[in-house]
Scaffold this active site. Structure first.
Site, PDB file in Angstrom:
ATOM      1  N   SER A 178       0.427  -1.253   0.168  1.00  0.00           N
ATOM      2  CA  SER A 178      -0.101   0.036  -0.215  1.00  0.00           C
ATOM      3  C   SER A 178       1.352   1.751  -0.077  1.00  0.00           C
ATOM      4  O   SER A 178       0.712   2.787  -0.242  1.00  0.00           O
ATOM      5  CB  SER A 178      -0.855   0.207   0.872  1.00  0.00           C
TER       6      SER A 178
ATOM      7  N   ASP B 240      -3.107   8.437   8.250  1.00  0.00           N
ATOM      8  CA  ASP B 240      -3.585   6.604   8.688  1.00  0.00           C
ATOM      9  C   ASP B 240      -3.024   6.011  10.114  1.00  0.00           C
ATOM     10  O   ASP B 240      -1.612   6.588  10.446  1.00  0.00           O
ATOM     11  CB  ASP B 240      -4.962   6.141   7.926  1.00  0.00           C
TER      12      ASP B 240
ATOM     13  N   HIS C 265       0.178   4.847   7.109  1.00  0.00           N
ATOM     14  CA  HIS C 265       0.294   5.673   5.908  1.00  0.00           C
ATOM     15  C   HIS C 265       0.650   6.654   6.196  1.00  0.00           C
ATOM     16  O   HIS C 265       0.112   7.415   7.143  1.00  0.00           O
ATOM     17  CB  HIS C 265      -1.079   5.006   4.820  1.00  0.00           C
TER      18      HIS C 265
END
Ligand SMILES: *[C@@H]1O[C@H](CO)[C@@H](O)[C@H](O)[C@H]1NC(C)=O
Ligand SMILES: *[C@@H]1O[C@H](CO)[C@@H](O)[C@H](O)[C@H]1NC(C)=O
Ligand SMILES: *[C@@H]1O[C@H](CO)[C@@H](O)[C@H](O)[C@H]1NC(C)=O
Length: 352
Positions: A50, A326, A329
């Site tokens: 991600s 978040d 990330h």
């Protein structure tokens, strides 16, 4: 949004969703000479998780608000409020961010392809997505279909950011006790995967070192985001030491030269976070806001929920003053700061 207090460190680590990347010298540099493909464009091929996915994990929070609120202004499959590492590297190379594999067709792959999928690892994780080996298999199949010329591959760039989710998965299954052994196994397998790029004729491979996992908001929850957890950062440091060794070995094999260059995400995270914390202290303010901005996420959730779960998150007004978007990330602002420290590595790779 209510915030809960400290589960055990193991429980936290257990929910760790990580990401990762690498290591390099510091100081700004302008775009220097760029490799140019037969069609006049350098291509970027991206693999991993991600931190570099730009739209392959369709059923994930990255396709829900508030993801993408800064760029492009709506959820686009990036795990951030805006740009992620892939976008910054593409911009540096002077090309558009490569199309996510999920959206590719025969006419939109001129900038390369992004095979990265959030939640995946070098080995299988509990996310239903292609592991690193499978991502490279997909790439190899396209090469066999002659979608790219030999020259395309020689002047192409590869970005690999993988490993963090492997630790999450390992810890969920085995706890934290045999991590050093696991690190060796993981880094060796990653090395085998990296070797394939050189065998496929790729001339430039940027490999992310692991971020300091003990600094992720998910983890620093346990000390109210006042500092990183050193014990966990040691896992990252050990991983990075072994990975750097593997990268050096690969560069020595078969006279490939400096094909592989580490991107020191660890240093990028730590330097930026330190800088933000020092600034907070220097400003002599009565509040700890700036410190919270260094280690506290912009998008805060109740335990067990993701940013993007309706009614279970609260988002800050100014993501541009938060390092983290978040629980795991970086924000776009965070990535910008990290990338400014990675540029020397990019220069090194560009000058091959
Ligand atoms: C390929 O995808 C692009 C969007 O990325 C779209 O505009 C185009 O129509 C597609 N082409 C084909 C042949 O499907
Ligand atoms: C990667 O995924 C493929 C396809 O699911 C599987 O066959 C393979 O065993 C996996 N490899 C690793 C190293 O986990
Ligand atoms: C902090 O505030 C004190 C008292 O207001 C002042 O004397 C000191 O110089 C300030 N320190 C910094 C680093 O600004």
């Amino acid at each position: 949004m209510k915030k809960q207090s400290s589960p055990s460190i193991i429980a936290l680590v257990t929910t760790l969703l990580l990401v990762l990347v690498s290591n390099l010298p510091v100081e700004g540099a302008r775009k220097t000479k760029r490799a140019v493909g037969s069609n006049g464009i350098t291509k970027l091929f991206v693999f991993g998780d991600s931190y570099v996915d730009t739209g392959n994990f369709v059923h994930s929070p990255s396709f829900k608000p508030p993801y993408g609120m800064t760029f492009p202004g709506y959820p686009s499959g990036r795990f951030s409020d805006g740009h992620v590492l892939t976008d910054l590297i593409a911009e540096y190379l002077g090309i558009d961010s490569p199309i996510p594999s999920a959206a590719r067709n025969l006419t939109n792959i001129q900038n390369g392809i992004n095979f990265a999928h959030g939640g995946t690892g070098v080995f299988d994780t509990n996310i239903d997505g292609p592991n690193l080996t499978a991502q490279i298999d997909n790439f190899e199949q396209l090469i066999q279909q002659n979608l790219f010329t030999k020259r395309d591959l020689e002047v192409a760039y590869v970005l690999v950011n993988a490993g963090a989710n492997d630790y999450t998965t390992h810890i969920k299954t085995n706890g934290i006790f045999d991590i050093p052994t696991f690190t060796s196994t993981l880094v060796n397998k990653l090395g085998d995967d990296l070797r394939r790029f050189a065998s496929l004729g790729i001339g430039r491979v940027a490999v992310s070192l692991l971020q300091p996992v003990g600094c992720l908001p998910l983890i620093t929850n346990i000390d109210f985001h006042l500092g990183c957890i050193g014990l966990l950062n040691r896992v990252s440091k050990n991983h990075n030491k072994l990975l750097n060794d593997v990268i050096q070995e690969l560069n020595h094999e078969r006279q490939w030269g400096q094909t592989f260059v580490p991107l020191n995400l660890y240093a990028g995270f730590i330097s930026t976070i330190d800088m933000m914390m020092k600034k907070a202290h220097n400003e002599n303010s009565s509040s700890t806001n700036a410190i919270e901005n260094a280690l506290k996420a912009c998008c805060v959730t109740s335990i067990g929920h993701d940013c993007g779960d309706v009614n279970h998150y609260a988002v800050c007004d100014h993501p541009d003053v938060y390092f983290f978007w978040d629980d795991v990330h970086p924000s776009q602002a965070g990535w910008n700061a990290i990338f400014s420290l990675l540029k020397p590595a990019m220069v090194q790779l560009t000058q091959q």
